[in-house]
Scaffold this active site. Sequence first.
Site, PDB file in Angstrom:
ATOM      1  N   ASP A 111      57.611 110.512  54.997  1.00 41.01           N
ATOM      2  CA  ASP A 111      58.098 111.007  53.703  1.00 41.01           C
ATOM      3  C   ASP A 111      57.715 112.464  53.469  1.00 41.01           C
ATOM      4  OD1 ASP A 111      59.245 108.480  52.099  1.00 41.01           O
ATOM      5  OD2 ASP A 111      57.549 107.856  53.334  1.00 41.01           O
TER       6      ASP A 111
ATOM      7  N   HIS B  89      59.729 114.979  52.841  1.00 45.41           N
ATOM      8  CA  HIS B  89      60.483 115.435  51.662  1.00 45.41           C
ATOM      9  C   HIS B  89      60.438 116.953  51.466  1.00 45.41           C
ATOM     10  CE1 HIS B  89      61.822 111.583  50.241  1.00 45.41           C
ATOM     11  NE2 HIS B  89      60.597 111.089  50.289  1.00 45.41           N
TER      12      HIS B  89
ATOM     13  N   ASP C  70      62.372 110.128  56.119  1.00 42.24           N
ATOM     14  CA  ASP C  70      62.575 110.884  54.883  1.00 42.24           C
ATOM     15  C   ASP C  70      62.058 112.311  55.025  1.00 42.24           C
ATOM     16  OD1 ASP C  70      64.032 109.121  53.399  1.00 42.24           O
ATOM     17  OD2 ASP C  70      62.533 108.816  51.840  1.00 42.24           O
TER      18      ASP C  70
ATOM     19  N   ASN D 246      66.110 106.761  54.214  1.00 42.56           N
ATOM     20  CA  ASN D 246      67.295 106.729  53.354  1.00 42.56           C
ATOM     21  C   ASN D 246      67.718 108.119  52.893  1.00 42.56           C
ATOM     22  OD1 ASN D 246      64.714 105.932  51.744  1.00 42.56           O
ATOM     23  ND2 ASN D 246      66.040 106.819  50.166  1.00 42.56           N
ATOM     24  N   HIS D 247      66.743 109.032  52.709  1.00 43.49           N
ATOM     25  CA  HIS D 247      67.087 110.378  52.244  1.00 43.49           C
ATOM     26  C   HIS D 247      67.734 111.219  53.342  1.00 43.49           C
ATOM     27  CE1 HIS D 247      65.788 110.552  48.098  1.00 43.49           C
ATOM     28  NE2 HIS D 247      64.728 109.819  48.424  1.00 43.49           N
TER      29      HIS D 247
ATOM     30  N   ASP E 135      71.273 111.784  52.178  1.00 39.85           N
ATOM     31  CA  ASP E 135      71.576 112.457  50.911  1.00 39.85           C
ATOM     32  C   ASP E 135      72.682 113.491  51.084  1.00 39.85           C
ATOM     33  OD1 ASP E 135      69.740 110.989  49.524  1.00 39.85           O
ATOM     34  OD2 ASP E 135      68.167 112.496  49.585  1.00 39.85           O
TER      35      ASP E 135
ATOM     36  N   HIS F 212      61.250 102.869  58.135  1.00 34.72           N
ATOM     37  CA  HIS F 212      61.340 103.424  56.784  1.00 34.72           C
ATOM     38  C   HIS F 212      61.814 102.297  55.880  1.00 34.72           C
ATOM     39  CE1 HIS F 212      61.296 106.856  54.058  1.00 34.72           C
ATOM     40  NE2 HIS F 212      62.281 106.233  53.431  1.00 34.72           N
TER      41      HIS F 212
ATOM     42  N   HIS G 170      58.504 105.162  53.286  1.00 33.07           N
ATOM     43  CA  HIS G 170      59.404 104.768  52.207  1.00 33.07           C
ATOM     44  C   HIS G 170      58.699 104.461  50.896  1.00 33.07           C
ATOM     45  CE1 HIS G 170      63.037 103.581  50.204  1.00 33.07           C
ATOM     46  NE2 HIS G 170      62.705 102.316  50.119  1.00 33.07           N
TER      47      HIS G 170
ATOM     48  N   GLN H 111      55.729 105.323  50.155  1.00 32.24           N
ATOM     49  CA  GLN H 111      54.921 106.509  49.876  1.00 32.24           C
ATOM     50  C   GLN H 111      53.559 106.169  49.271  1.00 32.24           C
ATOM     51  OE1 GLN H 111      58.948 108.910  48.734  1.00 32.24           O
ATOM     52  NE2 GLN H 111      57.066 109.934  48.157  1.00 32.24           N
TER      53      GLN H 111
ATOM     54  N   ARG I 162      60.267 124.939  22.885  1.00 34.03           N
ATOM     55  CA  ARG I 162      59.343 123.852  22.578  1.00 34.03           C
ATOM     56  C   ARG I 162      59.372 123.445  21.101  1.00 34.03           C
ATOM     57  NH1 ARG I 162      54.010 122.275  24.723  1.00 34.03           N
ATOM     58  NH2 ARG I 162      52.758 121.379  23.043  1.00 34.03           N
TER      59      ARG I 162
ATOM     60  N   ARG J 139      61.488 119.625  20.534  1.00 31.81           N
ATOM     61  CA  ARG J 139      60.591 118.512  20.216  1.00 31.81           C
ATOM     62  C   ARG J 139      60.729 118.038  18.772  1.00 31.81           C
ATOM     63  NH1 ARG J 139      54.939 118.951  23.533  1.00 31.81           N
ATOM     64  NH2 ARG J 139      55.796 119.716  25.504  1.00 31.81           N
TER      65      ARG J 139
ATOM     66  N   ARG K  92      61.200 122.013  29.487  1.00 30.91           N
ATOM     67  CA  ARG K  92      60.150 123.028  29.457  1.00 30.91           C
ATOM     68  C   ARG K  92      60.610 124.429  29.073  1.00 30.91           C
ATOM     69  NH1 ARG K  92      55.854 120.260  28.734  1.00 30.91           N
ATOM     70  NH2 ARG K  92      54.605 122.069  29.404  1.00 30.91           N
TER      71      ARG K  92
END
Length: 584
Positions: free
Chosen positions: A50, A52, A93, A125-126, A129, A231, A266, A268, A395, A399, A432
């Site tokens: 993983d 990533h 991944d 699986n990724h 993508d 995975h 997978h 993780q 912000r 909010r 943010r």
Amino acid sequence: MNKILLKGLVATAVVSALTACGSDNNDNTPKTCAEAGEACKTFTVLHTNDNHGRFWENSKGEYGMAARMTLIEQIRSEVEAAGGDTILLSGGDINTGVPESDMQDAVPDFVGMNLLGYDAMAIGNHEFDNELSVLDMQAKLADFPMLAANIYHKDDEGNVTDERYFDPYKVFEVNGVKIAVIGLTTKDTAKLVNPDNVAKIHFADPEEEIAKAIAEVKANETVDLIFATTHMGHYADGNHGSEAPGDVTLARSLEAGQLNAIIGGHSQNPVCMEGGEYADFNPGDECKPDEQNGTYIMQAHEWGKYVGRADFEYFNGELQLASYKLIPINLKTKLKDENGETVKDEDGNSVYVTIGEEIEPDPVVTSVLKPFQQQGQELLDEVISATDAKLEGDRNVVRSEQTNLGHLLGHAYRTFNLVNADFGVMNSGGVRDSIAAGEITYRDVLTVQPFGNFVTKATMTGAEVKDYLNVVATKTAGSGAYAQLENISMTVDCDAGKVDITDINNKGFSSTDTYSFSVISFSAAGGDDYPVIDVESTQITDAAALREFFVANPSVKAADYAPVPGKLIYMHNGSEVKGCPASN
């Protein structure tokens, strides 16, 4: 390859059992590796999973392929000096997770894996993508085999053929021991990625395919051991919940001894067990891998935070795990003073220190990957869309009231191709920043959504939705828990702490009908004191999904996402307000 040893790292023994020890041995059969002498073959499996997109270290200097290289080369030298050999495996991944990698189709990650000398990887699986053409490119780029025994081609009519998309296994000779490594991918892949990307392939049941692949190995090869790089995920005692069955179930599906080890990915998680459950593992702690039905099962968390090291002995036709550890790669922890308080620098920021000895990044890997990192930074500033007016995420505003950016996020996530939900829930604390009128870049996206939460989908009855929103919609205005709620019509009674829903996605509302909504993984897991709920995770980050939305919508009209008056009404003391006050 330039080899730089870890500074200050005390070398550990390759196998603890190599020290001589006596034993009563009536049948003269060696009981230990030391007794077996040259008949005992020692080898070390190194593994990650993983990745990533984390080819580069993070802002705190944690992990990164350059430091990983230094550690791996140090271990290789140590093992070789002791008469052993190593093999390096990945649980898959490689793709998806960091923009600098994503925008370059993970090319820097595969280049890095070539430099580090990976021997094989499972398909994650990724890896799907992107379109299959991208995966085909990566397979050609890799100097090592991608393995998957359970992925098959479909013909033009959509029928599953007997032709696998990847090699099912690869045989390696490691210090005189012949090891067949079989690859397997979670069957859930078909529902975790864009269906168009996998329309021409089929994911077969791993439990059926492992038995088939083992039979093929035995019929066509002469091997001493059979491993799997998978995975599929590790779930304690096989309790996989809504996920597809993982490594434990796989090991239990076979006769004891048919599969010697599983190097996984997978889920993780660091697979460190204590009494059949996960141990409370922290970086630097001892780690005992799982063992099921005579099969060792290992996983090294994620992102290259650790290199898993398994030191094996093979003699008398049997495999023994002499030692195992997860070695952290420059992971940091907050520095504490003698009173246990976090130490701050002059700017008030927490001070971090490395767990264990600092690993110096390999200069060759650094120099090769640095241009990719720089190119990634430049790609962050490429224009992907534009807006005719400010998308409000300040912000003090987001909010306290419904905003166009809050609703755009809800719309983007609920209409994401792996979600397609009825309405959207977005905690305002996760928004943010605003996006100013004008051009939009991926860097703007990351400023708005910097946390890397996954986009998820929840499905509930109307009654369950009402119970959920009784909690979520009444969160205090002005707090990060205040919810941006998109594509739903209702009145929120702040005083009673209840909602009256009149419509969801133009379907009306019934307590017995079923509805779905998008929500980020932070909120689904109970963040901001939201209810903990079961969700289907896309395993796509919020920023990646938002970027995809902007690319698909190169000209955004802010007014299209402005809250519709009268659709979402908050009432307090008989008067309409923008959100429930703190006094509630």
